[in-house]
Design a protein around this motif. Sequence first.
Motif, PDB file in Angstrom:
ATOM      1  N   LEU A 186       0.702  -4.486  38.259  1.00 55.04           N
ATOM      2  CA  LEU A 186       1.466  -3.708  39.231  1.00 55.04           C
ATOM      3  C   LEU A 186       1.002  -2.247  39.255  1.00 55.04           C
ATOM      4  O   LEU A 186       0.887  -1.638  40.328  1.00 55.04           O
ATOM      5  CB  LEU A 186       2.960  -3.776  38.905  1.00 55.04           C
ATOM      6  CG  LEU A 186       3.671  -5.081  39.271  1.00 55.04           C
ATOM      7  CD1 LEU A 186       5.071  -5.101  38.701  1.00 55.04           C
ATOM      8  CD2 LEU A 186       3.721  -5.246  40.797  1.00 55.04           C
ATOM      9  N   LEU A 187       0.732  -1.697  38.081  1.00 54.04           N
ATOM     10  CA  LEU A 187       0.282  -0.300  38.019  1.00 54.04           C
ATOM     11  C   LEU A 187      -1.102  -0.116  38.650  1.00 54.04           C
ATOM     12  O   LEU A 187      -1.449   0.980  39.075  1.00 54.04           O
ATOM     13  CB  LEU A 187       0.261   0.176  36.568  1.00 54.04           C
ATOM     14  CG  LEU A 187       1.639   0.330  35.903  1.00 54.04           C
ATOM     15  CD1 LEU A 187       1.478   0.690  34.437  1.00 54.04           C
ATOM     16  CD2 LEU A 187       2.473   1.374  36.625  1.00 54.04           C
ATOM     17  N   ASN A 188      -1.862  -1.180  38.712  1.00 56.53           N
ATOM     18  CA  ASN A 188      -3.186  -1.113  39.330  1.00 56.53           C
ATOM     19  C   ASN A 188      -3.184  -1.606  40.773  1.00 56.53           C
ATOM     20  O   ASN A 188      -4.251  -1.669  41.397  1.00 56.53           O
ATOM     21  CB  ASN A 188      -4.183  -1.935  38.500  1.00 56.53           C
ATOM     22  CG  ASN A 188      -4.586  -1.234  37.222  1.00 56.53           C
ATOM     23  OD1 ASN A 188      -5.392  -0.313  37.232  1.00 56.53           O
ATOM     24  ND2 ASN A 188      -3.987  -1.657  36.115  1.00 56.53           N
ATOM     25  N   ASN A 189      -2.019  -1.968  41.291  1.00 56.93           N
ATOM     26  CA  ASN A 189      -1.881  -2.392  42.683  1.00 56.93           C
ATOM     27  C   ASN A 189      -0.634  -1.719  43.264  1.00 56.93           C
ATOM     28  O   ASN A 189       0.461  -2.283  43.271  1.00 56.93           O
ATOM     29  CB  ASN A 189      -1.757  -3.921  42.778  1.00 56.93           C
ATOM     30  CG  ASN A 189      -3.036  -4.636  42.380  1.00 56.93           C
ATOM     31  OD1 ASN A 189      -3.927  -4.857  43.193  1.00 56.93           O
ATOM     32  ND2 ASN A 189      -3.125  -4.987  41.100  1.00 56.93           N
ATOM     33  N   ASP A 223       0.420  -0.911  46.246  1.00 57.42           N
ATOM     34  CA  ASP A 223       1.132  -1.483  47.398  1.00 57.42           C
ATOM     35  C   ASP A 223       2.117  -2.554  46.948  1.00 57.42           C
ATOM     36  O   ASP A 223       3.263  -2.604  47.427  1.00 57.42           O
ATOM     37  CB  ASP A 223       0.135  -2.076  48.394  1.00 57.42           C
ATOM     38  CG  ASP A 223      -0.676  -1.000  49.101  1.00 57.42           C
ATOM     39  OD1 ASP A 223      -0.216   0.158  49.106  1.00 57.42           O
ATOM     40  OD2 ASP A 223      -1.751  -1.317  49.633  1.00 57.42           O
ATOM     41  N   GLU A 224       1.683  -3.419  46.025  1.00 57.41           N
ATOM     42  CA  GLU A 224       2.563  -4.465  45.513  1.00 57.41           C
ATOM     43  C   GLU A 224       3.729  -3.858  44.723  1.00 57.41           C
ATOM     44  O   GLU A 224       4.863  -4.349  44.794  1.00 57.41           O
ATOM     45  CB  GLU A 224       1.774  -5.447  44.632  1.00 57.41           C
ATOM     46  CG  GLU A 224       0.905  -6.433  45.393  1.00 57.41           C
ATOM     47  CD  GLU A 224      -0.284  -5.773  46.070  1.00 57.41           C
ATOM     48  OE1 GLU A 224      -0.668  -4.660  45.628  1.00 57.41           O
ATOM     49  OE2 GLU A 224      -0.822  -6.351  47.036  1.00 57.41           O
ATOM     50  N   LEU A 225       3.441  -2.812  43.970  1.00 54.29           N
ATOM     51  CA  LEU A 225       4.500  -2.129  43.223  1.00 54.29           C
ATOM     52  C   LEU A 225       5.544  -1.550  44.176  1.00 54.29           C
ATOM     53  O   LEU A 225       6.750  -1.652  43.931  1.00 54.29           O
ATOM     54  CB  LEU A 225       3.889  -1.026  42.363  1.00 54.29           C
ATOM     55  CG  LEU A 225       4.874  -0.170  41.556  1.00 54.29           C
ATOM     56  CD1 LEU A 225       5.694  -1.030  40.598  1.00 54.29           C
ATOM     57  CD2 LEU A 225       4.120   0.914  40.784  1.00 54.29           C
ATOM     58  N   ARG A 226       5.083  -0.949  45.271  1.00 52.07           N
ATOM     59  CA  ARG A 226       6.014  -0.378  46.252  1.00 52.07           C
ATOM     60  C   ARG A 226       6.869  -1.473  46.904  1.00 52.07           C
ATOM     61  O   ARG A 226       8.072  -1.296  47.081  1.00 52.07           O
ATOM     62  CB  ARG A 226       5.213   0.369  47.331  1.00 52.07           C
ATOM     63  CG  ARG A 226       6.068   0.958  48.447  1.00 52.07           C
ATOM     64  CD  ARG A 226       5.210   1.692  49.456  1.00 52.07           C
ATOM     65  NE  ARG A 226       4.128   0.851  49.946  1.00 52.07           N
ATOM     66  CZ  ARG A 226       4.293  -0.111  50.859  1.00 52.07           C
ATOM     67  NH1 ARG A 226       5.480  -0.345  51.371  1.00 52.07           N
ATOM     68  NH2 ARG A 226       3.247  -0.827  51.260  1.00 52.07           N
ATOM     69  N   LYS A 227       6.256  -2.605  47.241  1.00 54.62           N
ATOM     70  CA  LYS A 227       7.017  -3.711  47.841  1.00 54.62           C
ATOM     71  C   LYS A 227       8.078  -4.236  46.876  1.00 54.62           C
ATOM     72  O   LYS A 227       9.203  -4.557  47.282  1.00 54.62           O
ATOM     73  CB  LYS A 227       6.069  -4.846  48.238  1.00 54.62           C
ATOM     74  CG  LYS A 227       5.143  -4.511  49.396  1.00 54.62           C
ATOM     75  CD  LYS A 227       4.202  -5.672  49.684  1.00 54.62           C
ATOM     76  CE  LYS A 227       3.223  -5.328  50.800  1.00 54.62           C
ATOM     77  NZ  LYS A 227       2.266  -6.444  51.038  1.00 54.62           N
ATOM     78  N   ALA A 237       7.396 -14.286  42.745  1.00 57.05           N
ATOM     79  CA  ALA A 237       6.009 -14.547  43.138  1.00 57.05           C
ATOM     80  C   ALA A 237       5.033 -13.771  42.253  1.00 57.05           C
ATOM     81  O   ALA A 237       3.966 -14.274  41.892  1.00 57.05           O
ATOM     82  CB  ALA A 237       5.806 -14.179  44.605  1.00 57.05           C
ATOM     83  N   ILE A 238       5.399 -12.540  41.888  1.00 56.07           N
ATOM     84  CA  ILE A 238       4.557 -11.718  41.016  1.00 56.07           C
ATOM     85  C   ILE A 238       4.420 -12.370  39.640  1.00 56.07           C
ATOM     86  O   ILE A 238       3.321 -12.427  39.065  1.00 56.07           O
ATOM     87  CB  ILE A 238       5.142 -10.296  40.892  1.00 56.07           C
ATOM     88  CG1 ILE A 238       4.937  -9.540  42.201  1.00 56.07           C
ATOM     89  CG2 ILE A 238       4.503  -9.533  39.729  1.00 56.07           C
ATOM     90  CD1 ILE A 238       5.636  -8.196  42.247  1.00 56.07           C
ATOM     91  N   ILE A 239       5.519 -12.877  39.112  1.00 56.68           N
ATOM     92  CA  ILE A 239       5.489 -13.524  37.796  1.00 56.68           C
ATOM     93  C   ILE A 239       4.608 -14.773  37.838  1.00 56.68           C
ATOM     94  O   ILE A 239       3.787 -15.016  36.935  1.00 56.68           O
ATOM     95  CB  ILE A 239       6.920 -13.868  37.341  1.00 56.68           C
ATOM     96  CG1 ILE A 239       7.724 -12.585  37.115  1.00 56.68           C
ATOM     97  CG2 ILE A 239       6.884 -14.707  36.062  1.00 56.68           C
ATOM     98  CD1 ILE A 239       9.195 -12.807  36.853  1.00 56.68           C
TER      99      ILE A 239
END
Length: 410
Positions: free
Chosen positions: A335-338, A340-344, A372-374
């Motif tokens: 998440l820290l390296n993506n 946009d996904e972190l913001r969503k 979905a992330i997990i």
Amino acid sequence: MDLFHSFSSLPPIFALSIFLFALVWILKTSLKSITQKREAPEAGNSWPVIGHLHLLRGPKPPHIILSNMAEKCGPIFTIKMGVHRALIVSDHKTAKECLTINDKAFASRPSTLAMEYLSYNHAMFAFAPYGNHWRQLRKLATLELLSTHRLEQLRHVRESEIKTSLKELYQFWEEKKDGSDTVLVEMKKWFKSATLNVILRMIVGKRIPSSTNDAESEKWKTSLKEFFDLSGKFVVSDALPYLRWFDIGGDERLMKKVRKELDEVAEGWLKDHKGKRSSDKLNKSNDGFMDVMLSIATDTEKHDADTINKATCLALILAASDTTMVTLTWALSLLLNNKDELRKLQEELDIHVGKDKLVEESDMENLVYLKAIIKETLRLYPAAPLLVPHESMEDCTVSGYHIPAGTDYL
């Protein structure tokens, strides 16, 4: 009298019987020959005696080496590991066939040095061979700890422990923050402490505070790490049993040390629970799994009730703590390296949970993106890239190939 005349003089029924017998024998021989030809292909570069062990020595991890071999050999092949043969499966269709159609054939475990020493001589059901002992303990763990009813009963334990761990993190920030109000935190260590305390509370009713510097606690955490390292480590004597006496690499000596340290801790838990039972200090509404085991576990032919209790509780603690920590660490790192996904994810949490309360288990039903992330984290970086080895108890067929009994499955 020639041979033809001898057969022509036989009664027709007897001659027909001989013909049918010969036909059956020919068909049986042909089918056996076909079956033998349908054995799974063996990877190349096998050496005498040691087989493919030289290919697995590194420096790359075993799952990467086996993946490279699968690109050449296909989704199913075999390798020789000393005196043993192992079946390597690398696609979901074949793996599904092994674990569904042939689930009973592959239900057992091979006997290894690690399983002998670290699992109380196969008393841990995760490492036990298929049989009555394995079935009974698996059923007990499912009903008394992992069932929906039992998990709901213990929800307050998990929620309380997470809140406590977050408070300890906040206190750490208060003590260490600099002028910019930022503090470096080793999240892997924090995840490990939080997940370990959750499972400890559920199993034995104890916790290890994150801020503790107790030497015994740190020693036990080190033993847990060594357990995982050793349980997944390849030992030369597993492939070449006649070399066990030499203890190459000192693995056997280290396994004995780790077993002793973990057993001392488990024995202390058991004595505490027995003392509470004898003094009627048990809180029946908050019994840990070890208390349940004290009421249910009985002696068997190979193990006494106390050994079964300690082995089962340690197996559940070990299985839950490390795997959860690894998955959470990878999820946070991704998440820290993506961004946009972190913001969503933050937007989803703000909508369905809000900014004024902690996420609760009941909120997960609405947190689709988080789930979905997990799942994607588990797909990309599984906590255990290789299965705990299985062993075929009987001959079976996988993808049209004949797999003889006694074959290890990875």
